[in-house]
Structure formats: C-alpha cells, structure tokens
Design a protein around this motif. Structure first.
Motif, PDB file in Angstrom:
ATOM      1  N   UNK A 192       0.803  -1.127  -0.045  1.00 31.31           N
ATOM      2  CA  UNK A 192       0.035  -0.275  -0.054  1.00 31.31           C
ATOM      3  C   UNK A 192       0.806   1.337  -0.002  1.00 31.31           C
ATOM      4  N   UNK A 193       1.903   1.092   0.368  1.00 28.91           N
ATOM      5  CA  UNK A 193       2.950   2.353   0.487  1.00 28.91           C
ATOM      6  C   UNK A 193       2.688   3.173   1.637  1.00 28.91           C
ATOM      7  N   UNK A 194       1.991   2.669   2.530  1.00 28.19           N
ATOM      8  CA  UNK A 194       1.924   3.315   4.089  1.00 28.19           C
ATOM      9  C   UNK A 194       2.918   3.027   4.890  1.00 28.19           C
ATOM     10  N   UNK A 195       3.650   3.920   5.468  1.00 29.05           N
ATOM     11  CA  UNK A 195       4.866   3.595   6.195  1.00 29.05           C
ATOM     12  C   UNK A 195       5.603   2.161   5.876  1.00 29.05           C
ATOM     13  N   UNK A 196       5.736   2.228   4.644  1.00 27.08           N
ATOM     14  CA  UNK A 196       6.490   1.153   4.189  1.00 27.08           C
ATOM     15  C   UNK A 196       7.812   1.087   4.589  1.00 27.08           C
ATOM     16  N   UNK A 197       8.585   2.140   4.405  1.00 26.64           N
ATOM     17  CA  UNK A 197       9.935   1.898   4.980  1.00 26.64           C
ATOM     18  C   UNK A 197      10.102   1.540   6.337  1.00 26.64           C
ATOM     19  N   UNK A 198       9.282   2.229   7.304  1.00 28.50           N
ATOM     20  CA  UNK A 198       9.450   1.875   8.608  1.00 28.50           C
ATOM     21  C   UNK A 198       9.250   0.322   8.834  1.00 28.50           C
ATOM     22  N   UNK A 199       8.219  -0.173   8.077  1.00 29.63           N
ATOM     23  CA  UNK A 199       7.460  -1.420   8.469  1.00 29.63           C
ATOM     24  C   UNK A 199       8.936  -2.322   7.789  1.00 29.63           C
ATOM     25  N   UNK A 200       9.544  -2.006   6.738  1.00 33.82           N
ATOM     26  CA  UNK A 200      10.615  -3.181   6.302  1.00 33.82           C
ATOM     27  C   UNK A 200      11.834  -2.882   7.179  1.00 33.82           C
ATOM     28  N   UNK A 201      12.207  -1.750   7.885  1.00 29.25           N
ATOM     29  CA  UNK A 201      13.152  -1.638   8.818  1.00 29.25           C
ATOM     30  C   UNK A 201      12.860  -2.481   9.999  1.00 29.25           C
ATOM     31  N   UNK A 202      11.880  -2.271  10.270  1.00 29.47           N
ATOM     32  CA  UNK A 202      11.342  -3.173  11.598  1.00 29.47           C
ATOM     33  C   UNK A 202      11.459  -4.762  11.337  1.00 29.47           C
ATOM     34  N   UNK A 203      11.106  -5.078   9.847  1.00 28.09           N
ATOM     35  CA  UNK A 203      11.163  -6.457   9.313  1.00 28.09           C
ATOM     36  C   UNK A 203      12.551  -7.003   9.540  1.00 28.09           C
ATOM     37  N   UNK A 204      13.543  -6.192   8.967  1.00 29.16           N
ATOM     38  CA  UNK A 204      14.805  -6.631   8.658  1.00 29.16           C
ATOM     39  C   UNK A 204      15.259  -6.705  10.198  1.00 29.16           C
TER      40      UNK A 204
END
Length: 254
Positions: A192-204
C-alpha cells in the motif's frame, strides 16, 4: 545521497553474503539447496548442483564489487526467477497446489529474486523511469512474499511455535503469532505504500532476531545439519533482501 549509497552497499553485501553462504553449503554437500527441489533421479543431478552452486557463488561475489554488482544481480534474478521459482518449484506447485506450505516455501526463493531485481535496478546504467519501475516490482514482490511468510506462522503454528526459545516470555505461541502478524503487516505496508520503509526496517530487525535467537543457536547445537545450515544462510539472504527493500524505498521517496 552519499549516505544512501553507503546503506545500499551494506544491504547489497549482506544479500551477496547470504547467497554465497547458500552456494558454499551446496558445494560442501554436493547437492541443491533444500529450496531448490530437483528430483534425485534427474540426469546428472550432482553435476548440475555443483554448476548451480558455482553460479550462485560467483554471482554473489559479484554483488560485493561496485563494478560487477549489476551483472551479479541480473544473474541471480534470472536464476532464481526462471530456474528456481518457475522450473524447479513450478512442478511442486502443480502437485501440491492446495497446500499453503507450497506457496510460503516458493516465496523464500522469490524473495531472493526480488532482492536481485531491486539491486539491479538501483545499480545498472538504465533509464531512471525503468529503474524505478523495476525496483517497485521487486518491492511489491517482496511484499507478497512477506504476506506468505506471515501466513505460514498461523497455518503451521504447530511447527512455528517450537522454534521460539522456551525461555523467552511470555510464551512461544505469543511470539509465533506476533512475528506472523508483523510480517503480514509489513507486507501490507509495502503493497500500500503506507509507512512502508518503517515497516521494512522493523522486518529487517525481526529477521536479525531470528538469526540470533533461533538459527544461530541451532547451528551451534548441530553444525553438521545441512538443513539448519541452509536455514541460517537463507535467513541471512532475507536480511539482505529486506535491507535492500528498505533502502530502495528511501531512494524512491516512499
């Protein structure tokens, strides 16, 4: 921009190291990675396994060098997308299309292909619009993979919960559900592109915790297991993929 390129280089290097680790294990055991199902009766299977491992090793090493990163990324994207996902795992999907595990397993290999595609898009000398489209395709692909990873936690809770260290409070089931939900949330954020970068940083960070709390201790307990070794290598590659996705999102302003 200089800081962004440094972070991207680090993500690429982790990704390359993960692929090289998979390759080294294949060479050591003289067989294909567990995520690359090739029938045991397939003609010249051992020779092909060595050839595939050498390809992954050389391409993974190429990722580590700025001058060859695009070539290495292109080779890994092509190998994983067309050979591993379509040819190797395609027959598995046809035979077990009703089993969720079929899709979560293939998602692991597809994620590596997505990481390679993003690295290629970010490093190759191609037109900027095409690069952005290829990178976004890789991001969306990884987003779908994250949904499948998270879904597997819920579908196979009996297999996921025992992986959590027993000493970790409150319960093994809690963390199995929490990490499953986290991966699904990250997948939705990417798509969706909503807070995507933060989400992927947390996923990492989550994948790093898997390495420290689950796979590394298992490897220390049984260093002769090909499966445990391959899970460690795969997790390292996925850390690299998630890292690369996070950086590509930053560079594309998402």
């Amino acid at each position: 921009m200089a800081a962004g390129k440094t972070t991207m280089a680090l993500g690429c290097r982790v990704y390359g190291l993960g692929v090289m680790a998979i390759a080294v294990l294949c060479l050591a055991w003289g067989t294909f990675d567990p995520g690359q199902p090739v029938p045991k009766a397939f003609p010249d299977r051992t020779a092909l396994a060595y050839a595939a491992a050498l390809l992954m090793l050389v391409a993974g090493a190429a990722i580590e060098w700025r001058r060859t990163v695009a070539w290495g990324a292109a080779a890994l994207t092509a190998y994983y997308a067309f050979i591993v996902v379509i040819l190797m795992n395609g027959r598995v999907v046809l035979a077990h299309y009703a089993e969720f595990g079929t899709y979560s397993n293939i998602a692991e290999q597809l994620a590596i292909a997505a990481g390679g595609l993003i690295i290629y898009a970010m490093s190759a000398r191609i037109e900027a619009t095409l690069a952005a489209r290829l990178a976004r395709l890789g991001q969306l692909t990884f987003g779908v993979c994250a949904l499948l990873f998270g879904g597997a936690h819920f579908v196979y809770m009996n297999l996921t919960a025992p992986l959590v260290p027993q000493w970790l409070p409150p319960t093994q089931a809690f963390w199995a559900y929490a990490t499953g939900f986290g991966q699904i949330a990250a997948g939705i954020a990417i798509l969706t592109g909503k807070q995507a970068r933060l989400a992927v940083i947390l996923l990492t960070a989550m994948y790093v915790s898997f390495a420290l709390l689950v796979w590394a201790p298992w490897l220390l307990a049984d260093p002769t297991s090909h499966w445990i070794g391959s899970e460690n290598a795969l997790n390292l590659a996925l850390i690299g993929v998630a890292w690369v996705v996070a950086e590509s999102l930053a560079r594309l302003g998402r």
